[in-house]
Design an enzyme around this catalytic site. Structure first.
Site, PDB file in Angstrom:
ATOM      1  N   ARG A  22     -25.983  -3.664   4.768  1.00 36.78           N
ATOM      2  CA  ARG A  22     -25.620  -5.876   4.192  1.00 36.78           C
ATOM      3  C   ARG A  22     -25.705  -6.585   5.372  1.00 36.78           C
ATOM      4  O   ARG A  22     -26.417  -7.632   4.975  1.00 36.78           O
ATOM      5  CB  ARG A  22     -24.208  -5.663   3.620  1.00 36.78           C
ATOM      6  CG  ARG A  22     -23.153  -4.178   3.020  1.00 36.78           C
ATOM      7  CD  ARG A  22     -22.522  -5.048   2.736  1.00 36.78           C
ATOM      8  NE  ARG A  22     -21.534  -5.716   1.467  1.00 36.78           N
ATOM      9  CZ  ARG A  22     -20.718  -6.164   1.290  1.00 36.78           C
ATOM     10  NH1 ARG A  22     -19.220  -5.216   2.041  1.00 36.78           N
ATOM     11  NH2 ARG A  22     -20.615  -6.680   0.424  1.00 36.78           N
TER      12      ARG A  22
ATOM     13  N   LYS B  20       0.720  -1.196  -0.212  1.00 32.53           N
ATOM     14  CA  LYS B  20       0.300   0.067   0.313  1.00 32.53           C
ATOM     15  C   LYS B  20       1.126   1.451  -0.240  1.00 32.53           C
ATOM     16  O   LYS B  20       1.329   1.285   0.881  1.00 32.53           O
ATOM     17  CB  LYS B  20      -1.152  -0.325   1.129  1.00 32.53           C
ATOM     18  CG  LYS B  20      -2.127  -0.786   0.672  1.00 32.53           C
ATOM     19  CD  LYS B  20      -3.148  -0.527   2.674  1.00 32.53           C
ATOM     20  CE  LYS B  20      -4.110  -1.946   2.597  1.00 32.53           C
ATOM     21  NZ  LYS B  20      -4.817  -1.937   3.422  1.00 32.53           N
TER      22      LYS B  20
ATOM     23  N   GLU C 177     -20.067  -7.593   8.086  1.00 30.60           N
ATOM     24  CA  GLU C 177     -21.133  -6.541   8.805  1.00 30.60           C
ATOM     25  C   GLU C 177     -22.067  -7.590   9.447  1.00 30.60           C
ATOM     26  O   GLU C 177     -23.257  -7.826  10.297  1.00 30.60           O
ATOM     27  CB  GLU C 177     -21.726  -5.503   7.721  1.00 30.60           C
ATOM     28  CG  GLU C 177     -20.984  -4.846   7.224  1.00 30.60           C
ATOM     29  CD  GLU C 177     -19.989  -4.369   6.332  1.00 30.60           C
ATOM     30  OE1 GLU C 177     -19.127  -3.754   6.534  1.00 30.60           O
ATOM     31  OE2 GLU C 177     -19.965  -5.495   5.669  1.00 30.60           O
TER      32      GLU C 177
END
Length: 635
Positions: free
Chosen positions: A396, A282, A368
């Site tokens: 979700r 990253k 979730e």
């Protein structure tokens, strides 16, 4: 001489570039991303990490003739630059500009709209199945991050892909796993050689030969297969994917173009479901982002030279920071309180809680549904779990909220950050549906604070309530209020009248209360006197206050930063109808459409939800020309 990036008219032209030119192009792409995101804000670290990967994918599986699906889409900036959007890249995430995520309506190179994670494998498998039914031959590639693999949906897609045996390539973009350089180099070498045409042909011919050896052939073949699997299992994490029916290759260094190109060329000729495991870093190429990738995951404008984030001029704490700090204070006094989030430690403001109470903090990853049911299990045993998510992501887990929490009437608190308009992330991230999708659930209390102290009071109220409770608060800073000396809980279902008026009453929810007060001040100059009520609670409504004000004034104006269908205004209409009260009702909120990207201020102005827009709408209702409106803020 012009940059290579500027000369590219289509990704197909990558096939004509040398490795040296491709490496130069990678540097040019990074410079363009850093320069633009430093001005517009955006998802920097993840996009910088996949530049070489994107170049290699487009060179081998060139779009739009083939399909490349970017899971979530945080990392798709290089993809946009290689597919004809360089001239518009400076408008990234701006009103009327290009999206920060892949968007089918924006380019034929974007084959699927994304913004929420873990959808790529399922969608790619659907495309592969459609391709086969239509007897087409394009390649389908899903690029999914290691974080997105924590969601059940990704494994559901992999499970069916392994069963159907469709030609599908899944690229695991792994920017978290730590692996020894020596093991990584060896496994990368083996994966490239084990995908080569020579090796695959040799393997197939050997299998055929062993199958024809009398008596011992099958035993020898099984031994050879176990040896291959043992080597892979020792050097790589590929056995998980092999168990799903995928052929696994990797890990590959995601910044070595030559290795990536060789591997992708090899697997492009293979059949069936394939996983290519790629290791990336990253923030690659920009030291501040490499050093602090979490900060530069989703970042606002920053100083390109130093990496310093542009400071907020208001000086007020964000609602997220207020929530996180006060939850830690509440947890200090109540050992039953736990905090749960789904890969959003910093985003939901729970860093302090996690540091002070590590044994009571749970980051479940991008899962979730699990977060909600996990909280329900804790509540069954007497704890007071707080599930902190962005409003858009609770969508979700709707079934889990309904069946696992509300049906059992469990004391689970849902702290919904980014409730309302969120700005530049656009339609996938606006939290403008929560009031509608939660309001119809039995046992659930719903509240929206108008400022920081009301947020603290609602937080305390929720944790004292013997049942499920959801409160939503906006992205961005509060009003700059100092914490009240004493935070007292609120009586559930009671609003507060903030100012009086004879010509009508504005019932406002959440941050819209402040805009309502400004609008009421503006309208006084036009001899229109409106009362303003902070509803505080969307469910249950303050029946006594609402009905008495409706009868007294004959005009009710509802104001919410939510879609009008099924939202706060709908609840008010239902209550008045049930009580047989005849009053004029003017509902102000968001229309029946997906709201585009843009700053919160721009979008509130566009949809008439700032003080000026509210005043104009009311003046038009009363028959006064809207052109005479002057905002109270400017007086």
């Amino acid at each position: 001489m012009s940059r290579i990036l500027e000369r590219l008219e289509s990704p197909a032209e990558l096939k004509d570039l040398s490795l040296t030119e491709l490496a130069t192009l990678a540097q040019e792409i990074r410079e363009e991303i850093i320069g633009t995101v430093s001005q517009t804000g955006g998802h920097l670290a993840s996009s910088l990490g996949v530049v070489e990967l994107t170049i290699a994918l487009q060179r081998v599986f060139t779009t739009p003739d083939n399909n490349i699906l970017w899971d979530v889409g945080h990392q798709a900036y290089a993809h946009k630059l290689l597919t004809g959007r360089l001239d518009r890249f400076a408008t990234l995430r701006q009103l009327n500009g290009i999206s920060g995520f892949p968007k089918r309506s924006e380019s034929p190179h974007d084959c699927f709209d994304v913004g929420h994670s873990s959808t790529s494998i399922s969608a790619a498998l659907g495309m592969a199945a459609a391709r086969d039914l239509k007897k087409d031959d394009e390649k389908v590639v899903a690029v999914i991050g290691d974080g997105s693999l924590t969601a059940g949906l990704a494994f559901e897609g992999m499970n069916q892909a392994g069963h159907l045996k469709k030609n599908l390539i899944v690229v695991i973009n792994d920017n978290e796993m730590s692996i020894s350089p020596n093991v990584g180099a060896l496994s990368s070498f083996l994966s490239r050689k084990m995908t080569s045409e020579f090796f695959l042909r040799f393997k197939k011919e050997t299998e055929n030969a062993l199958n024809h050896v009398p008596r011992f052939g099958k035993d020898l073949l099984n031994l050879a297969r176990r040896a291959e699997e043992s080597l892979k299992g020792f050097l790589t994490p590929g056995m998980l994917f092999e168990a799903f029916g995928f052929d696994y290759f990797g890990p590959i260094d995601g910044h070595q173009l030559e290795d990536l190109l060789e591997t992708f060329q090899n697997v492009s000729r293979m059949k069936g479901p394939i996983v290519v495991h790629v290791l990336t870093r990253k923030g690659k190429g920009y030291p501040p982002a490499e050093t602090n990738p979490a900060l530069f995951h989703g970042v606002g404008p920053f100083d390109r030279e130093t990496g310093a984030i542009a400071s907020d001029k208001s000086g007020a704490k964000s609602y997220t920071a207020v929530f996180g700090q006060y939850l830690a204070e509440l947890a200090q006094a109540d050992p039953r309180i736990t905090a749960i989030t789904a890969a959003m430690l910093e985003g939901t403001g729970l860093k302090e809680f996690a540091e002070r109470f590590p044994e009571r903090f749970y980051d479940v990853g991008i899962a979730e549904q699990h977060a909600v049911t996990f909280a329900a299990g804790q509540a069954c045993k007497g704890l007071r779990p707080v599930v902190a998510l962005y409003s858009t992501f609770l969508q979700r887990a709707y079934d889990n909220v309904l069946h696992d929490v509300c049906l059992q009437n469990l004391p689970v608190t849902f702290a919904l950050d980014r409730g309302g308009l969120v700005g530049a992330d656009g339609p996938t991230h606006h939290g403008v549906f929560d009031l509608s999708y939660l309001r119809n659930l039995p046992n659930l209390t719903i509240a929206a604070p108008r400022d920081e102290n009301e947020l603290r009071r609602i937080m305390k109220t929720a944790l004292l309530h013997e049942g499920p409770f959801a409160y939503r608060y906006p992205r961005g800073n509060g009003l700059g209020l100092e914490p009240a000396a004493s935070i007292e809980p609120l009586p559930i279902g009671r609003g507060e009248k903030l100012c009086d008026g004879a010509d009508g009453v504005i019932f406002a929810a959440g941050v819209m209360v402040e805009e309502a007060l400004k609008a009421a001040e503006t309208l006084l100059a036009h001899e229109i006197s409106l009362a303003v009520v902070d509803a505080r609670f969307i469910k249950p409504l303050d029946q006594e206050l609402l009905t008495s004000e409706a009868i007294r004034t004959g005009l009710v104006i509802t104001l919410e930063e939510n879609v009008l269908q099924g939202g706060f205004g709908s609840a008010v209409l239902e209550l008045l109808a049930d009580e047989g009260i005849t009053a004029r009702v003017l509902r102000l909120g968001l229309p029946d459409k997906f709201i585009e990207q843009g700053s919160q201020a721009e979008l509130r102005s566009l949809y008439g939800l700032d003080a000026k827009g509210i005043s104009q709408t009311v003046l038009e209702y009363f028959g006064t020309p809207a052109t005479t409106v002057h905002s109270a803020e400017n007086n």
